[in-house]
Scaffold this motif. Structure first.
Motif, PDB file in Angstrom:
ATOM      1  N   GLU A   1       8.095  -8.501 -12.710  1.00 33.41           N
ATOM      2  CA  GLU A   1       6.658  -8.611 -12.392  1.00 33.41           C
ATOM      3  C   GLU A   1       6.390  -9.823 -11.506  1.00 33.41           C
ATOM      4  O   GLU A   1       5.644  -9.760 -10.536  1.00 33.41           O
TER       5      GLU A   1
ATOM      6  N   THR B   1      -4.511  -7.537  -8.223  1.00 34.99           N
ATOM      7  CA  THR B   1      -3.928  -8.619  -9.036  1.00 34.99           C
ATOM      8  C   THR B   1      -3.811  -9.926  -8.249  1.00 34.99           C
ATOM      9  O   THR B   1      -3.406 -10.942  -8.804  1.00 34.99           O
ATOM     10  N   LEU B   2      -4.127  -9.875  -6.951  1.00 38.54           N
ATOM     11  CA  LEU B   2      -4.093 -11.110  -6.151  1.00 38.54           C
ATOM     12  C   LEU B   2      -5.110 -12.098  -6.715  1.00 38.54           C
ATOM     13  O   LEU B   2      -6.233 -11.716  -7.049  1.00 38.54           O
TER      14      LEU B   2
ATOM     15  N   LEU C   1       1.052  -3.440   4.680  1.00 38.40           N
ATOM     16  CA  LEU C   1       1.499  -3.850   3.339  1.00 38.40           C
ATOM     17  C   LEU C   1       2.328  -2.748   2.685  1.00 38.40           C
ATOM     18  O   LEU C   1       3.303  -3.023   1.987  1.00 38.40           O
TER      19      LEU C   1
ATOM     20  N   SER D   1      -0.499   8.429  -4.191  1.00 41.41           N
ATOM     21  CA  SER D   1       0.089   7.624  -5.276  1.00 41.41           C
ATOM     22  C   SER D   1       0.508   6.266  -4.744  1.00 41.41           C
ATOM     23  O   SER D   1       0.320   5.234  -5.401  1.00 41.41           O
ATOM     24  N   MET D   2       1.092   6.290  -3.538  1.00 41.05           N
ATOM     25  CA  MET D   2       1.583   5.049  -2.957  1.00 41.05           C
ATOM     26  C   MET D   2       0.415   4.085  -2.683  1.00 41.05           C
ATOM     27  O   MET D   2       0.464   2.911  -3.036  1.00 41.05           O
TER      28      MET D   2
ATOM     29  N   VAL E   1       1.174 -10.424   1.985  1.00 35.99           N
ATOM     30  CA  VAL E   1      -0.204 -10.703   2.431  1.00 35.99           C
ATOM     31  C   VAL E   1      -0.211 -11.912   3.360  1.00 35.99           C
ATOM     32  O   VAL E   1      -0.878 -11.924   4.398  1.00 35.99           O
TER      33      VAL E   1
ATOM     34  N   LEU F   1       6.577   0.162  -4.552  1.00 39.67           N
ATOM     35  CA  LEU F   1       5.583   1.237  -4.701  1.00 39.67           C
ATOM     36  C   LEU F   1       6.282   2.542  -5.042  1.00 39.67           C
ATOM     37  O   LEU F   1       7.446   2.741  -4.674  1.00 39.67           O
ATOM     38  N   PRO F   2       5.587   3.462  -5.711  1.00 44.71           N
ATOM     39  CA  PRO F   2       6.221   4.732  -6.118  1.00 44.71           C
ATOM     40  C   PRO F   2       6.556   5.623  -4.922  1.00 44.71           C
ATOM     41  O   PRO F   2       5.897   5.585  -3.925  1.00 44.71           O
TER      42      PRO F   2
ATOM     43  N   ARG G   1      -2.064  -3.100  -7.025  1.00 46.29           N
ATOM     44  CA  ARG G   1      -1.356  -4.388  -6.877  1.00 46.29           C
ATOM     45  C   ARG G   1      -2.270  -5.430  -6.217  1.00 46.29           C
ATOM     46  O   ARG G   1      -2.256  -6.597  -6.595  1.00 46.29           O
ATOM     47  N   LEU G   2      -3.022  -4.980  -5.226  1.00 40.37           N
ATOM     48  CA  LEU G   2      -3.865  -5.941  -4.494  1.00 40.37           C
ATOM     49  C   LEU G   2      -4.954  -6.531  -5.396  1.00 40.37           C
ATOM     50  O   LEU G   2      -5.397  -7.652  -5.181  1.00 40.37           O
TER      51      LEU G   2
ATOM     52  N   ALA H   1      -1.111   2.745  -5.906  1.00 38.20           N
ATOM     53  CA  ALA H   1      -0.335   1.646  -6.487  1.00 38.20           C
ATOM     54  C   ALA H   1      -0.549   0.357  -5.694  1.00 38.20           C
ATOM     55  O   ALA H   1      -0.631  -0.734  -6.263  1.00 38.20           O
ATOM     56  N   LEU H   2      -0.638   0.501  -4.378  1.00 35.14           N
ATOM     57  CA  LEU H   2      -0.848  -0.689  -3.536  1.00 35.14           C
ATOM     58  C   LEU H   2      -2.206  -1.335  -3.840  1.00 35.14           C
ATOM     59  O   LEU H   2      -2.301  -2.554  -4.024  1.00 35.14           O
TER      60      LEU H   2
ATOM     61  N   ALA I   1       7.648  -9.187  -8.060  1.00 39.45           N
ATOM     62  CA  ALA I   1       6.760  -8.261  -7.354  1.00 39.45           C
ATOM     63  C   ALA I   1       5.498  -8.984  -6.895  1.00 39.45           C
ATOM     64  O   ALA I   1       5.014  -8.787  -5.768  1.00 39.45           O
ATOM     65  N   GLN I   2       4.978  -9.851  -7.748  1.00 35.71           N
ATOM     66  CA  GLN I   2       3.771 -10.606  -7.402  1.00 35.71           C
ATOM     67  C   GLN I   2       4.046 -11.551  -6.243  1.00 35.71           C
ATOM     68  O   GLN I   2       3.244 -11.694  -5.326  1.00 35.71           O
TER      69      GLN I   2
ATOM     70  N   LEU J   1       4.256  -9.638  -3.111  1.00 37.81           N
ATOM     71  CA  LEU J   1       2.914  -9.256  -2.665  1.00 37.81           C
ATOM     72  C   LEU J   1       2.247 -10.434  -1.943  1.00 37.81           C
ATOM     73  O   LEU J   1       1.683 -10.267  -0.853  1.00 37.81           O
ATOM     74  N   ASP J   2       2.335 -11.615  -2.544  1.00 40.82           N
ATOM     75  CA  ASP J   2       1.755 -12.813  -1.900  1.00 40.82           C
ATOM     76  C   ASP J   2       2.400 -13.064  -0.543  1.00 40.82           C
ATOM     77  O   ASP J   2       1.716 -13.387   0.429  1.00 40.82           O
TER      78      ASP J   2
ATOM     79  N   ALA K   1       1.613  12.395  -2.713  1.00 47.00           N
ATOM     80  CA  ALA K   1       2.596  11.300  -2.722  1.00 47.00           C
ATOM     81  C   ALA K   1       2.027  10.073  -2.000  1.00 47.00           C
ATOM     82  O   ALA K   1       2.168   8.937  -2.469  1.00 47.00           O
TER      83      ALA K   1
END
Lengths: 212, 171
Positions: free
Chosen positions: A146, B54-55, A203, B43-44, A157, A211-212, B51-52, B47-48, A149-150, A153-154, B40
């Motif tokens: 996790e 959570t910034l 991104l 879904s991608m 961005v 990502l899935p 995730r964003l 999920a993105l 992944a975080q 992501l940072d 598909a």
């Protein structure tokens, strides 16, 4: 995906085409501040400091620089508050000042990856251990994944162009509407949408493994 | 709505972040449910977007507002000093110019006027007539310029003293 499905409705919804105005309490505070009332100005600072600081952080990349940039933005707002047009929100106006100041800072300095290094968790002080050692103890392998992944992501961005970082910060972190972002960045709403779509597209490519 | 046509990336992103709503959103959602490729992609992006959200921005210092107000005070003070300095410098400059001109003309007025106003005899006569007055006023003129300059200097010192005190007081 080469053929677009034609939908019989416009993508932009009518309620988002109207630009927001300034709340009455902010108009009052701005008027009082223009007359020299610093307590009134402090109320405006309290209300908008998080969004201004957040935008500065995403643009300049380090906490210290973001604090200085946000402070300078508010000082500039105070010194020119007599020019403030109450038909626009105070928040958007001060965000625009902050944004312009940050862009100036970015232009003046050599390209740096301060946000990237912060996102990597690099310790600014040599000799001090960084965090990963305790990760297993705290939450096991999942926590490490996790955390990685975080961090990715940072990093992703932070590696975007400034205009994309702005819209990501304002839309996804500060939860502002297209209209509010357009007002703050002083661009048409269509431009905001385009920047946001392109930012997320970039991104998606950068974060494909998460990502899935 | 046929399944072999696909949604654009913008439409899928709009669905993922919840900004594509109403009938347009419903139509797009129906399509996604029946199209594997768009599903598909959806879904991608879903999920993105997840995730964003959570910034997070770093925590702003608790004394931020106080430091802004202090910076505002400091800036106001600096602007006032700047204004005072300018206001004092303008008359000082004028006095300087006036003193130099007066001094030069009072030393040998006709010689200067001859040089400048050769073609205009009327002007020369006027200045010639004024020459004794200027010559007589030479000393008071010099004294007046000195006193005026001293006064301007005092105003400048008064304006700059608080700024110097503030600079010493600040860490």
């Amino acid at each position: 995906m080469d053929t677009a499905l034609a939908l019989p409705f416009p993508l932009t919804r009518p309620h988002e085409t109207a630009r927001p105005g300034c709340p009455a309490d902010e108009v009052e505070s701005a008027r009082a501040a223009a007359a020299g009332d610093k307590v009134a100005f402090a109320r405006l600072v309290e209300k908008h400091k998080m969004s201004v600081f957040g935008l500065c952080y995403r643009l300049v990349g380090s906490t210290d620089e973001a604090r200085d940039a946000a402070q300078e933005a508010f000082v500039r707002a105070y010194t020119s508050i007599r020019d403030f047009d109450a038909r626009q929100p105070f928040g958007a106006w001060v965000l625009r000042i902050a944004r312009n100041h940050c862009i100036d800072l970015l232009r003046r300095r050599r390209p740096t990856l301060a946000l990237v290094s912060e996102a990597r968790g690099e310790d600014p002080e040599p000799g001090v251990a960084s965090e990963p050692a305790d990760q297993f103890a705290v939450g096991g392998e999942q926590a490490v994944q996790e955390s990685e992944a975080q961090r990715d992501l940072d990093l992703a961005v932070a590696s975007l162009p400034p205009r994309y970082r702005e819209v990501i910060a304002l839309f996804h972190v500060q939860h502002k509407s297209y209209a509010e972002i357009a007002e703050a960045l002083d661009v048409p709403m269509g431009t905001v949408m385009t920047w946001l779509h392109r930012a997320r597209k970039e991104l998606k490519l950068k974060l494909a493994e998460h990502l899935p | 709505m046929s399944a072999h046509l696909h949604l654009t990336e913008e439409q899928i992103q709009g669905l993922a972040d919840g900004t594509l709503r109403g009938p347009e959103g419903m139509a797009a959602r129906e399509h996604v449910d029946s199209c594997e490729e768009c599903s598909a992609e959806m879904s991608m992006y879903g999920a993105l977007v997840q995730r964003l959200t959570t910034l997070q921005d770093p925590i702003i210092p608790a004394d931020f507002t106080t430091s802004v107000l202090e910076a505002v005070e400091h800036r106001e003070h600096a602007l006032t000093q700047h204004r005072h300095t300018l206001l004092a410098a303008i008359p000082a400059g004028l006095v300087g110019v006036f003193a130099i001109l007066g001094w030069a003309l009072s030393a040998a007025p006709t010689a200067h006027v001859d040089g400048f106003l050769e073609m205009w005899t009327v002007g020369r006569h006027v200045v010639s007539a004024a020459a004794p007055v200027l010559e007589a006023a030479r000393l008071p003129l010099g004294l007046g310029a000195f006193v005026f300059s001293a006064a301007i200097l005092c105003i400048l010192i008064r304006a700059l003293r608080p700024a110097a005190a503030a600079a010493h007081a600040s860490p």
